[in-house]
Design an enzyme around this catalytic site. Structure first.
Site, mmCIF file in Angstrom:
data_model
loop_
_atom_site.group_PDB
_atom_site.id
_atom_site.type_symbol
_atom_site.label_atom_id
_atom_site.label_comp_id
_atom_site.label_asym_id
_atom_site.label_seq_id
_atom_site.Cartn_x
_atom_site.Cartn_y
_atom_site.Cartn_z
ATOM 1 N N GLU A 127 -8.891 1.406 -14.977
ATOM 2 C CA GLU A 127 -9.325 0.717 -13.749
ATOM 3 C C GLU A 127 -9.908 1.712 -12.746
ATOM 4 O O GLU A 127 -10.907 1.440 -12.087
ATOM 5 C CB GLU A 127 -8.155 -0.067 -13.132
ATOM 6 C CG GLU A 127 -8.591 -0.977 -12.005
ATOM 7 C CD GLU A 127 -7.719 -2.220 -11.833
ATOM 8 O OE1 GLU A 127 -6.935 -2.553 -12.734
ATOM 9 O OE2 GLU A 127 -7.830 -2.852 -10.769
ATOM 10 N N GLY A 162 -7.609 -13.840 -7.942
ATOM 11 C CA GLY A 162 -7.659 -13.484 -6.528
ATOM 12 C C GLY A 162 -6.421 -13.868 -5.730
ATOM 13 O O GLY A 162 -6.471 -13.934 -4.509
ATOM 14 N N SER A 196 -14.106 -15.535 -22.834
ATOM 15 C CA SER A 196 -13.048 -15.709 -21.840
ATOM 16 C C SER A 196 -12.980 -17.173 -21.430
ATOM 17 O O SER A 196 -14.002 -17.867 -21.402
ATOM 18 C CB SER A 196 -13.359 -14.842 -20.619
ATOM 19 O OG SER A 196 -12.680 -15.343 -19.488
ATOM 20 N N TYR A 199 -10.126 -1.633 0.399
ATOM 21 C CA TYR A 199 -8.953 -1.000 -0.200
ATOM 22 C C TYR A 199 -9.136 0.519 -0.231
ATOM 23 O O TYR A 199 -8.261 1.283 0.177
ATOM 24 C CB TYR A 199 -8.773 -1.558 -1.609
ATOM 25 C CG TYR A 199 -7.640 -0.981 -2.403
ATOM 26 C CD1 TYR A 199 -6.418 -1.629 -2.479
ATOM 27 C CD2 TYR A 199 -7.794 0.214 -3.105
ATOM 28 C CE1 TYR A 199 -5.374 -1.113 -3.220
ATOM 29 C CE2 TYR A 199 -6.756 0.740 -3.850
ATOM 30 C CZ TYR A 199 -5.556 0.073 -3.915
ATOM 31 O OH TYR A 199 -4.534 0.599 -4.660
ATOM 32 N N ASP A 206 0.691 -2.143 -10.542
ATOM 33 C CA ASP A 206 0.386 -3.359 -11.299
ATOM 34 C C ASP A 206 0.710 -3.197 -12.777
ATOM 35 O O ASP A 206 1.309 -4.065 -13.402
ATOM 36 C CB ASP A 206 -1.103 -3.719 -11.161
ATOM 37 C CG ASP A 206 -1.507 -3.913 -9.709
ATOM 38 O OD1 ASP A 206 -0.611 -3.982 -8.856
ATOM 39 O OD2 ASP A 206 -2.725 -3.982 -9.440
ATOM 40 N N HIS A 250 0.818 -1.218 0.000
ATOM 41 C CA HIS A 250 0.000 0.000 0.000
ATOM 42 C C HIS A 250 0.852 1.269 0.000
ATOM 43 O O HIS A 250 0.455 2.298 0.534
ATOM 44 C CB HIS A 250 -0.967 0.019 1.191
ATOM 45 C CG HIS A 250 -2.119 -0.934 1.016
ATOM 46 N ND1 HIS A 250 -3.383 -0.527 0.704
ATOM 47 C CD2 HIS A 250 -2.176 -2.281 1.090
ATOM 48 C CE1 HIS A 250 -4.190 -1.579 0.603
ATOM 49 N NE2 HIS A 250 -3.478 -2.665 0.834
ATOM 50 N N THR A 251 2.040 1.195 -0.594
ATOM 51 C CA THR A 251 2.857 2.408 -0.688
ATOM 52 C C THR A 251 2.631 3.134 -2.013
ATOM 53 O O THR A 251 2.909 4.320 -2.116
ATOM 54 C CB THR A 251 4.365 2.076 -0.591
ATOM 55 O OG1 THR A 251 4.657 1.060 -1.549
ATOM 56 C CG2 THR A 251 4.741 1.602 0.802
ATOM 57 N N SER A 268 -4.284 -10.044 -12.114
ATOM 58 C CA SER A 268 -4.824 -10.420 -13.423
ATOM 59 C C SER A 268 -5.487 -9.217 -14.072
ATOM 60 O O SER A 268 -5.519 -9.105 -15.299
ATOM 61 C CB SER A 268 -5.817 -11.567 -13.277
ATOM 62 O OG SER A 268 -6.886 -11.220 -12.434
ATOM 63 N N GLY A 281 -3.578 -12.176 -5.815
ATOM 64 C CA GLY A 281 -2.697 -11.018 -5.663
ATOM 65 C C GLY A 281 -1.665 -10.924 -6.771
ATOM 66 O O GLY A 281 -0.629 -10.303 -6.607
HETATM 67 P P1 ADP Z 1 -6.288 -9.311 -9.294
HETATM 68 O O1 ADP Z 1 -5.555 -9.232 -7.990
HETATM 69 O O2 ADP Z 1 -6.128 -10.648 -9.935
HETATM 70 O O3 ADP Z 1 -5.972 -8.184 -10.208
HETATM 71 P P2 ADP Z 1 -8.833 -8.045 -9.381
HETATM 72 O O4 ADP Z 1 -10.069 -8.202 -8.590
HETATM 73 O O5 ADP Z 1 -8.181 -6.699 -9.427
HETATM 74 O O6 ADP Z 1 -7.810 -9.184 -8.909
HETATM 75 O O7 ADP Z 1 -9.122 -8.439 -10.886
HETATM 76 C C1 ADP Z 1 -9.688 -9.678 -11.226
HETATM 77 C C2 ADP Z 1 -10.717 -9.457 -12.310
HETATM 78 O O8 ADP Z 1 -10.046 -9.354 -13.601
HETATM 79 C C3 ADP Z 1 -11.663 -10.611 -12.468
HETATM 80 O O9 ADP Z 1 -12.725 -10.525 -11.549
HETATM 81 C C4 ADP Z 1 -12.125 -10.410 -13.893
HETATM 82 O O10 ADP Z 1 -13.090 -9.380 -13.926
HETATM 83 C C5 ADP Z 1 -10.877 -9.923 -14.595
HETATM 84 N N1 ADP Z 1 -10.193 -11.079 -15.200
HETATM 85 C C6 ADP Z 1 -9.106 -11.717 -14.737
HETATM 86 N N2 ADP Z 1 -8.778 -12.769 -15.526
HETATM 87 C C7 ADP Z 1 -9.690 -12.796 -16.528
HETATM 88 C C8 ADP Z 1 -9.915 -13.632 -17.676
HETATM 89 N N3 ADP Z 1 -9.127 -14.663 -17.968
HETATM 90 N N4 ADP Z 1 -10.972 -13.362 -18.457
HETATM 91 C C9 ADP Z 1 -11.777 -12.316 -18.187
HETATM 92 N N5 ADP Z 1 -11.624 -11.491 -17.149
HETATM 93 C C10 ADP Z 1 -10.600 -11.717 -16.318
HETATM 94 MG MG MG Z 2 -6.274 -6.094 -9.741
#
Ligand code: ADP
Ligand code: MG
Length: 399
Positions: A183, A121, A67, A243, A195, A34-35, A126, A123
């Site tokens: 985002e 999920g 997806s 957050y 990120d 969180h920096t 994605s 961390g």
């Molecule tokens: P993370 O820590 O992985 O970034 P976030 O909650 O910020 O967690 O983001 C995850 C979100 O990114 C998922 O809920 C989805 O909306 C999107 N996402 C991740 N992977 C995929 C995928 N393969 N296809 C479609 N959406 C994805």
């Molecule tokens: Mg994220």
């Protein structure tokens, strides 16, 4: 079902071969919890888990997404990009498309298949990988060059094999900012730049050291140790309020101290002005100010090749997150305790937003397997939950 590539997913979804493929790696936050949004310092690595998007342009002005993770297709017109509560995952793609357009990038319709080897999920971000891969696959189909003002008049050239010229440092930074804006504005998560920078600036066998105030990136060598990710299996919901609440505590603490951000606050000044802050503001600020100092010391340790000392900062970081920021949870604490008990572990801490999610451990390379077995069996014994530790290789960024 066996894992398929994005291209195969595309073929299955659209019945023809995709024209372009782009991918972007996930990242691990190695130190600096969180920096980033406090204009502080943070260390991260890009890892060998990717979002990969296969795509082909269309002539009907429509966009169609499939997806590997979410069963329902998402369809919309290029001229009508809006949120759809039925497919919130597509918001990350749509947000990037809107930001590209805002910058003056021209694109038309396309079909795209999104595949991922990034655990959800855990961390590993994605979401940023999805944003960066989206921006890059659009660039492959509808080439554009970005600078701070927006899209440049001259698009990037292709070589004889049809490959686009690589991204320069400034363009990488512009892309990272664009994805962050997507985002922040469209998805509604107030994330910092960590990120997206990690996904675009990663370097194999190096830790990135990111200065979030001056938006500069340095690379420090880390050879001979592996990063092991252990996912608690407890879901953290960043789109939820936790957050954003921490962020508000940090920002109101900075305001109360008349500082532009917590980056400008020295520990001695913070302590001397404790009574100007609410107890929660003080705790959050105490964590952030101490954590920024730890990143400075940790980078020094890496440059001196002192991995034991580097690992100590990881343990200290966890304790500070747990006790002051209070974004840990019993499962994360247990994982760090279990890691600490294994002789091959140099350091371990929660990584990412917190409230569940994963830990990262720095482990002597030749003992990784033994470490992972120890973690899996001890965690399952104590919680009844399955644990599948993941070893990550540090890789180059996207583009
Ligand atoms: P993370 O820590 O992985 O970034 P976030 O909650 O910020 O967690 O983001 C995850 C979100 O990114 C998922 O809920 C989805 O909306 C999107 N996402 C991740 N992977 C995929 C995928 N393969 N296809 C479609 N959406 C994805
Ligand atoms: Mg994220």
């Amino acid at each position: 079902m066996p894992k398929v590539s994005a291209a195969e997913l595309f073929r299955r979804g659209f019945n023809f071969t995709p024209a372009r493929v782009a991918r972007a790696p996930g990242r691990l936050e190695v130190l600096g919890n969180h920096t980033d949004y406090n204009e502080g310092l943070v260390m991260s690595v890009a890892v060998d888990r990717y979002i990969e998007i296969a795509a082909s342009p269309r002539t009907d002005g429509r966009i169609e997404l499939v997806s590997s993770v979410f069963p329902q297709r998402e369809r919309f017109a290029v001229t009508d990009i809006q949120r759809n509560p039925e497919a919130p995952w597509a918001d990350y793609v749509k947000g990037v498309l809107l930001e590209l357009r805002r910058k003056g990038v021209h694109f038309s319709g396309f079909s795209a298949a999104i595949d991922s080897s990034i655990p959800l999920g855990a961390g590993m971000s994605s979401s940023a990988a999805l944003e960066v891969a989206t921006a890059l696959v659009v660039r492959e189909m509808y080439p554009y060059a970005l600078n701070e003002q927006g899209a440049a008049d001259v698009p990037p050239a292709r070589d004889r094999q049809g490959r686009l010229s690589g991204l320069g440092i400034k363009e990488r930074l512009s892309l990272a900012r664009l994805c962050q804006a997507a985002e922040n504005r469209f998805v509604g998560v107030n994330c910092g730049l960590l990120d997206q920078i990690s996904s675009l600036f990663g370097k194999a066998h190096h830790v990135l050291s990111i200065d979030c105030r001056f938006q500069t990136v340095a690379h420090a060598p880390l050879v001979g140790e592996a990063m092991v990710v252990c996912n608690t299996g407890v879901k953290h919901a960043l789109v939820g309020g936790e957050y954003n609440a921490l962020r508000e505590h940090c920002e109101s603490a900075a305001r109360a101290l008349q500082a532009k951000s917590l980056r400008s606050v020295e520990m001695s000044y913070l302590k001397a002005n404790k009574d100007r802050l609410s107890p929660r503001e003080y705790e959050c600020a105490y964590h952030v100010v101490g954590e920024i100092q730890r990143v400075v010391y940790a980078e020094r340790a890496l440059r001196e090749d002192d991995h034991r000392q580097f690992g100590q900062y990881l343990f200290q970081s966890h304790e500070s997150s747990r006790d002051f920021l209070r974004n840990s949870c019993p499962e994360l604490d247990l994982l760090v305790d279990l890691a600490r008990r294994h002789g091959a572990c140099l350091g371990s801490r929660l990584t990412g937003g917190g409230f569940g999610g994963a830990t990262i451990s720095l482990v002597a390379y030749h003992e990784v397997e033994a470490f992972m077995e120890h973690m899996a069996s001890a965690y399952e014994q104590q919680t009844g939950r399955k644990l599948e530790p993941v070893v990550c290789q540090v890789v180059d960024g996207a583009g």
